[in-house]
Design an enzyme around this catalytic site. Structure first.
Site, PDB file in Angstrom:
ATOM      1  N   GLU A 128      -5.214 -10.447  -7.328  1.00  0.00           N
ATOM      2  CA  GLU A 128      -4.340 -11.362  -8.062  1.00  0.00           C
ATOM      3  C   GLU A 128      -3.948 -12.508  -7.127  1.00  0.00           C
ATOM      4  OE1 GLU A 128      -3.133 -12.670 -10.546  1.00  0.00           O
ATOM      5  OE2 GLU A 128      -1.294 -11.770 -11.299  1.00  0.00           O
ATOM      6  N   ASP A 129      -3.703 -13.673  -7.683  1.00  0.00           N
ATOM      7  CA  ASP A 129      -3.288 -14.795  -6.832  1.00  0.00           C
ATOM      8  C   ASP A 129      -1.853 -14.638  -6.350  1.00  0.00           C
ATOM      9  OD1 ASP A 129      -2.259 -15.214  -9.408  1.00  0.00           O
ATOM     10  OD2 ASP A 129      -2.909 -17.300  -9.552  1.00  0.00           O
ATOM     11  N   ASP A 179       4.766 -12.652  -9.340  1.00  0.00           N
ATOM     12  CA  ASP A 179       6.042 -13.298  -9.621  1.00  0.00           C
ATOM     13  C   ASP A 179       6.974 -12.240 -10.215  1.00  0.00           C
ATOM     14  OD1 ASP A 179       8.109 -14.970 -10.469  1.00  0.00           O
ATOM     15  OD2 ASP A 179       6.814 -16.513 -11.268  1.00  0.00           O
ATOM     16  N   ASP A 204      -2.626 -22.856 -10.248  1.00  0.00           N
ATOM     17  CA  ASP A 204      -2.609 -24.110 -11.001  1.00  0.00           C
ATOM     18  C   ASP A 204      -1.223 -24.448 -11.524  1.00  0.00           C
ATOM     19  OD1 ASP A 204      -2.572 -21.952 -13.024  1.00  0.00           O
ATOM     20  OD2 ASP A 204      -2.759 -23.591 -14.461  1.00  0.00           O
ATOM     21  N   ARG A 253      -6.070 -26.383  -8.781  1.00  0.00           N
ATOM     22  CA  ARG A 253      -6.671 -25.122  -8.328  1.00  0.00           C
ATOM     23  C   ARG A 253      -7.570 -25.338  -7.115  1.00  0.00           C
ATOM     24  NH1 ARG A 253      -5.725 -21.035 -12.146  1.00  0.00           N
ATOM     25  NH2 ARG A 253      -5.738 -21.666 -14.326  1.00  0.00           N
TER      26      ARG A 253
HETATM   27  P1  IMP Z   1       4.120 -12.543 -13.302  1.00  0.00           P
HETATM   28  O1  IMP Z   1       3.548 -11.822 -14.477  1.00  0.00           O
HETATM   29  O2  IMP Z   1       5.467 -13.115 -13.577  1.00  0.00           O
HETATM   30  O3  IMP Z   1       4.085 -11.706 -12.032  1.00  0.00           O
HETATM   31  O4  IMP Z   1       3.229 -13.833 -13.074  1.00  0.00           O
HETATM   32  C1  IMP Z   1       1.983 -13.758 -12.488  1.00  0.00           C
HETATM   33  C2  IMP Z   1       1.087 -14.889 -12.913  1.00  0.00           C
HETATM   34  O5  IMP Z   1       1.812 -16.083 -13.171  1.00  0.00           O
HETATM   35  C3  IMP Z   1       0.127 -15.226 -11.784  1.00  0.00           C
HETATM   36  O6  IMP Z   1      -1.113 -14.595 -12.003  1.00  0.00           O
HETATM   37  C4  IMP Z   1      -0.010 -16.720 -11.867  1.00  0.00           C
HETATM   38  O7  IMP Z   1      -1.112 -17.079 -12.669  1.00  0.00           O
HETATM   39  C5  IMP Z   1       1.252 -17.191 -12.532  1.00  0.00           C
HETATM   40  N1  IMP Z   1       2.217 -17.692 -11.539  1.00  0.00           N
HETATM   41  C6  IMP Z   1       3.353 -17.091 -11.111  1.00  0.00           C
HETATM   42  N2  IMP Z   1       3.982 -17.837 -10.194  1.00  0.00           N
HETATM   43  C7  IMP Z   1       3.216 -18.941 -10.017  1.00  0.00           C
HETATM   44  C8  IMP Z   1       3.322 -20.095  -9.164  1.00  0.00           C
HETATM   45  O8  IMP Z   1       4.248 -20.283  -8.347  1.00  0.00           O
HETATM   46  N3  IMP Z   1       2.324 -21.017  -9.268  1.00  0.00           N
HETATM   47  C9  IMP Z   1       1.274 -20.869 -10.118  1.00  0.00           C
HETATM   48  N4  IMP Z   1       1.126 -19.806 -10.920  1.00  0.00           N
HETATM   49  C10 IMP Z   1       2.100 -18.847 -10.874  1.00  0.00           C
HETATM   50 MG    MG Z   2      -1.866 -19.390 -13.737  1.00  0.00          MG
END
Ligand code: IMP
Ligand code: MG
Length: 194
Positions: free
Chosen positions: A119-120, A123, A179, A185
């Site tokens: 995963e990138d 969050d 992105d 990206r």
């Molecule tokens: P989560 O489900 O809230 O953990 O969000 C994860 C996904 O949200 C990641 O795979 C990213 O694609 C996107 N994301 C969360 N934070 C960022 C950020 O700071 N920049 C870009 N994409 C983010």
């Molecule tokens: Mg994204």
């Protein structure tokens, strides 16, 4: 003439007037290209050491992981397979909508394999939590997460993230696969924008 951005890790890069930035200013470069590179090499070694045997399937979560995954797998010096899955969550927004849809499902069978989900950025952890539920139902031998960045604010993720590139500042970050509305990206570094 834009202001020189603050740099969290690495050196002040010349990229603050980067033509890839659509005229936007970098607020700060969180991780420059050299910093990313050396950490990815270390992660490759950590992953190598963690998987002594068995079939390893590196599963990249698209689109955000594509740059990281491409660099990472070339540093894992053992046999492995690569596949992807596509989950859609954020759309064009910078905050999570809470929706996670599986748009592309891996073609490879997961049964009895060691799955490394790449995963990138983590969050809220919601995306990973939903994906893990899906993937665990397919009886892999093991499942671990490797994230380039971890904001350490995830409240929704029960499964620990075994391999983490860096703890990330709680800012909206772009580049190296990440992105904003599909832009940025292709930046070779990770930055937040003004
Ligand atoms: P989560 O489900 O809230 O953990 O969000 C994860 C996904 O949200 C990641 O795979 C990213 O694609 C996107 N994301 C969360 N934070 C960022 C950020 O700071 N920049 C870009 N994409 C983010
Ligand atoms: Mg994204």
């Amino acid at each position: 003439m834009s202001a020189v951005p603050e740099v969290l890790f690495g050196s002040v890069a010349p990229e603050h007037e980067d033509p890839r930035l659509l005229g936007r200013d970098v607020r700060r470069i969180a991780f420059d290209a050299a910093t990313l590179r050396s950490r990815v090499i270390e992660l490759g070694q950590e992953i190598h050491d963690a998987y002594p045997d068995g079939d390893l399937l590196v599963l990249g979560l698209l689109k955000g992981s594509f740059v990281f995954l491409a660099d990472l797998v070339r540093e894992i010096r053992r046999p492995l397979h690569v596949d992807f899955l596509v989950a859609s969550s954020y759309g064009d927004a910078t905050i999570s909508s809470g929706e996670v849809r599986l748009v592309y499902d891996p073609e490879t069978a997961l049964e009895d394999k060691h799955i490394l989900l790449v995963e990138d950025i983590v969050d809220s952890g919601r995306t990973l939590r939903k994906l893990l539920t899906l993937l665990e139902a397919r009886a892999p031998q093991s499942i671990e997460i490797c994230a380039l960045l971890h904001k350490r604010i995830a409240t929704e993720l029960a499964h620990p993230v075994r391999f983490v590139g860096f703890d990330a500042p709680n800012e909206f970050l772009v580049g190296y696969g990440l992105d904003h509305a599909e832009n940025f990206r292709h930046l070779p570094y990770v930055a937040s924008l003004r």
